[in-house]
Design an enzyme around this catalytic site. Structure first.
Site, PDB file in Angstrom:
ATOM      1  N   PHE A  61       3.919   8.113   6.322  1.00 30.01           N
ATOM      2  CA  PHE A  61       3.573   6.767   6.813  1.00 30.01           C
ATOM      3  C   PHE A  61       3.423   5.760   5.683  1.00 30.01           C
ATOM      4  O   PHE A  61       3.513   4.561   5.901  1.00 30.01           O
ATOM      5  CB  PHE A  61       2.270   6.812   7.631  1.00 30.01           C
ATOM      6  CG  PHE A  61       1.014   6.855   6.807  1.00 30.01           C
ATOM      7  CD1 PHE A  61       0.504   8.049   6.347  1.00 30.01           C
ATOM      8  CD2 PHE A  61       0.353   5.681   6.468  1.00 30.01           C
ATOM      9  CE1 PHE A  61      -0.652   8.076   5.571  1.00 30.01           C
ATOM     10  CE2 PHE A  61      -0.806   5.700   5.701  1.00 30.01           C
ATOM     11  CZ  PHE A  61      -1.306   6.903   5.247  1.00 30.01           C
ATOM     12  N   LYS A  62       3.210   6.249   4.464  1.00 31.43           N
ATOM     13  CA  LYS A  62       2.985   5.323   3.356  1.00 31.43           C
ATOM     14  C   LYS A  62       4.210   4.481   3.032  1.00 31.43           C
ATOM     15  O   LYS A  62       4.099   3.475   2.346  1.00 31.43           O
ATOM     16  CB  LYS A  62       2.495   6.082   2.124  1.00 31.43           C
ATOM     17  CG  LYS A  62       1.111   6.683   2.358  1.00 31.43           C
ATOM     18  CD  LYS A  62       0.502   7.224   1.083  1.00 31.43           C
ATOM     19  CE  LYS A  62      -0.921   7.696   1.294  1.00 31.43           C
ATOM     20  NZ  LYS A  62      -1.000   9.008   1.978  1.00 31.43           N
ATOM     21  N   ASP A  63       5.375   4.896   3.551  1.00 39.60           N
ATOM     22  CA  ASP A  63       6.562   4.056   3.392  1.00 39.60           C
ATOM     23  C   ASP A  63       6.328   2.650   3.946  1.00 39.60           C
ATOM     24  O   ASP A  63       6.842   1.677   3.391  1.00 39.60           O
ATOM     25  CB  ASP A  63       7.770   4.674   4.115  1.00 39.60           C
ATOM     26  CG  ASP A  63       8.421   5.798   3.303  1.00 39.60           C
ATOM     27  OD1 ASP A  63       8.460   5.688   2.065  1.00 39.60           O
ATOM     28  OD2 ASP A  63       8.900   6.767   3.908  1.00 39.60           O
TER      29      ASP A  63
END
Ligand code: PLP
Length: 432
Positions: A106-108
């Site tokens: 999710f850090k994208d």
């Protein structure tokens, strides 16, 4: 929109300044001066909006005049260039799959948005920015890929030696060019501590324009609100809003969920699903916040003993009393995490990564005691990112997606340093 420091001694700044500085000069985290209410129509009829329109409505008030609307549109379309589907796992639990981006976590989302903001803000200046980031695995790879070949930005990543998965290490250490990687002999908390020290080193900051890319940066934190709204759009039963379980480490992700609720998103409950690193669950039951050294678990991206976004959560509770009532936190052991991975695979054919499994398990426990409620958990990473944990637990081989296969044999480029500030400082003076 203005942002104030939660330490309250620095003067308020604009979004642009907050994104460039990362952290206030008094060491505090930035916090928005107002929490704008989202448009009621968007909550009532989310299906009538495209995802990037939702993202625009949610974020534009937080950015205000610092970016023309056309630029923000463009930037959001580039950020949300991959699907974020809500997938039903059983009759009561769905997975919000946040792992379809370039580095499979999710850090994208935050990293892509932040890198594009800094790219935009640096246009027309000739000062090089150095992004300094501590990672327990996923932040570093998302940031590295988000900033790779962005002009005028140098990235220095610190990760704890031997405490990230092989896929993560390859994603972190094989890019080169403007991405420099430091392998630190220590834990994630040591890396985070070193980074904090660099930011408070006045002399160093006069020489270099340092900024953080940890979830403390508002440009990473704020866009994470958007997918809670995307999830709402895909939720079938608006009369019965979901309980949302969020695998939590530094608490940036769940803090974005709380902010979305403060803005009007009608979630029933947010559960912070933690591994053995249980300072926040302990705080909720005892009212005492006692940071600890991180302990190592199989969900290593959540091995955090002193979560940096905790102060933002307290601020949100102050501002909006309802939030405190819809927030809970639990700690899930590695044993339960593994059992959950096995059971969910056998019963429902769904492959969880260890972080998602912590989220699933926390949600399942809650729903057992609340038979009328339904929920979703955030599946924060693709299981293949943690194949060294997942394969032995499931006794299955996972297929590597092509993007991962292609990097597994590339040469690792990292500089080893001890967990001592002098070593980091010397490196930055030479390479920043
Ligand atoms: C970073 C990370 C988390 C924790 O997110 P926070 O915002 O730090 O709470 C959970 N799962 C995965 C896979 C991560 O990479």
């Amino acid at each position: 929109m203005h942002y104030y420091s939660l330490n309250n001694t620095s003067s308020p700044v604009s979004f642009r300044e907050a994104a460039i500085q990362g952290q206030a000069s008094d060491g505090g985290l930035y916090f928005p001066a107002q929490i704008p209410a989202v448009n009621a129509d968007l909550i009532a009829h989310p299906n009538q909006y495209e995802d990037w329109e939702i993202a625009f409505h949610v974020l534009q008030p937080f950015i205000g005049r610092d970016m023309p609307e056309t630029v923000l549109f463009q930037l959001l379309q580039e950020t949300f260039c991959f699907p974020i589907p809500l997938v039903q796992v059983n009759t009561r639990i769905a997975a919000l799959e946040l792992f379809h981006g370039p580095t499979l976590a999710f850090k994208d989302v935050g990293a892509r948005f932040m890198s594009r903001c800094l790219g935009y803000f640096s246009q027309g200046t000739n000062r090089q920015t150095t992004v300094l980031v501590a990672t327990s695995g996923d932040t570093g790879s998302a940031v590295a890929h988000g900033f790779y070949e962005v002009d005028g930005v140098q990235v220095v990543i610190l990760y704890p030696s031997g405490k990230v998965s092989r896929v993560q290490e390859q994603q972190l250490t094989t890019l080169g060019k403007n991405i420099k990687t430091l392998e630190v002999s220590g834990a994630f908390d040591d890396c985070q501590q070193l980074v904090k020290q660099a930011f408070s080193d006045r002399e160093l900051n006069q020489k270099l324009s340092l900024t953080s890319a940890n979830s403390i940066n508002v440009a990473r934190w704020l866009p994470q609100q958007c997918y809670y709204f995307f999830a709402w759009k895909q939720w079938r039963n608006q009369q019965n809003p979901p309980v949302v379980s969020v695998p939590s480490g530094n608490f940036g992700n769940i803090c974005a969920g709380l902010l979305a609720c403060a803005g009007g998103l009608p979630l029933r409950r947010l559960i912070a699903a933690c591994n053995a690193n249980d300072v926040v669950p302990t705080f909720l039951s005892t009212q005492t916040y006692q940071p600890k050294a991180a302990v190592q678990t199989i969900s290593n991206a959540m091995d955090v003993g002193n979560p940096s976004n905790f102060v933002r959560i307290l601020e949100l509770f102050q501002l909006n009393k309802r939030l405190k009532n819809i927030f809970s936190a639990v700690s899930i052991s590695d044993e339960t995490t593994k059992n959950t991975m096995r059971r969910v695979f056998d019963q429902y054919g769904y492959t969880l990564d260890p972080h998602g499994a912590v989220g699933f398990s926390a949600l399942e426990k809650h729903l057992e005691n609340h038979p009328d409620e339904l929920g979703m958990f955030l599946e924060t990473a693709h299981p293949v990112k943690f194949y060294d944990v997942v394969e032995p637990v499931l006794q299955q081989r996972l297929e590597l997606p092509p993007s991962v296969q292609s990097i597994m044999n590339l040469e690792k480029k990292a500089t080893r340093i001890p967990a001592q500030y002098d070593a980091l400082r010397a490196f930055l003076e030479q390479n920043g």
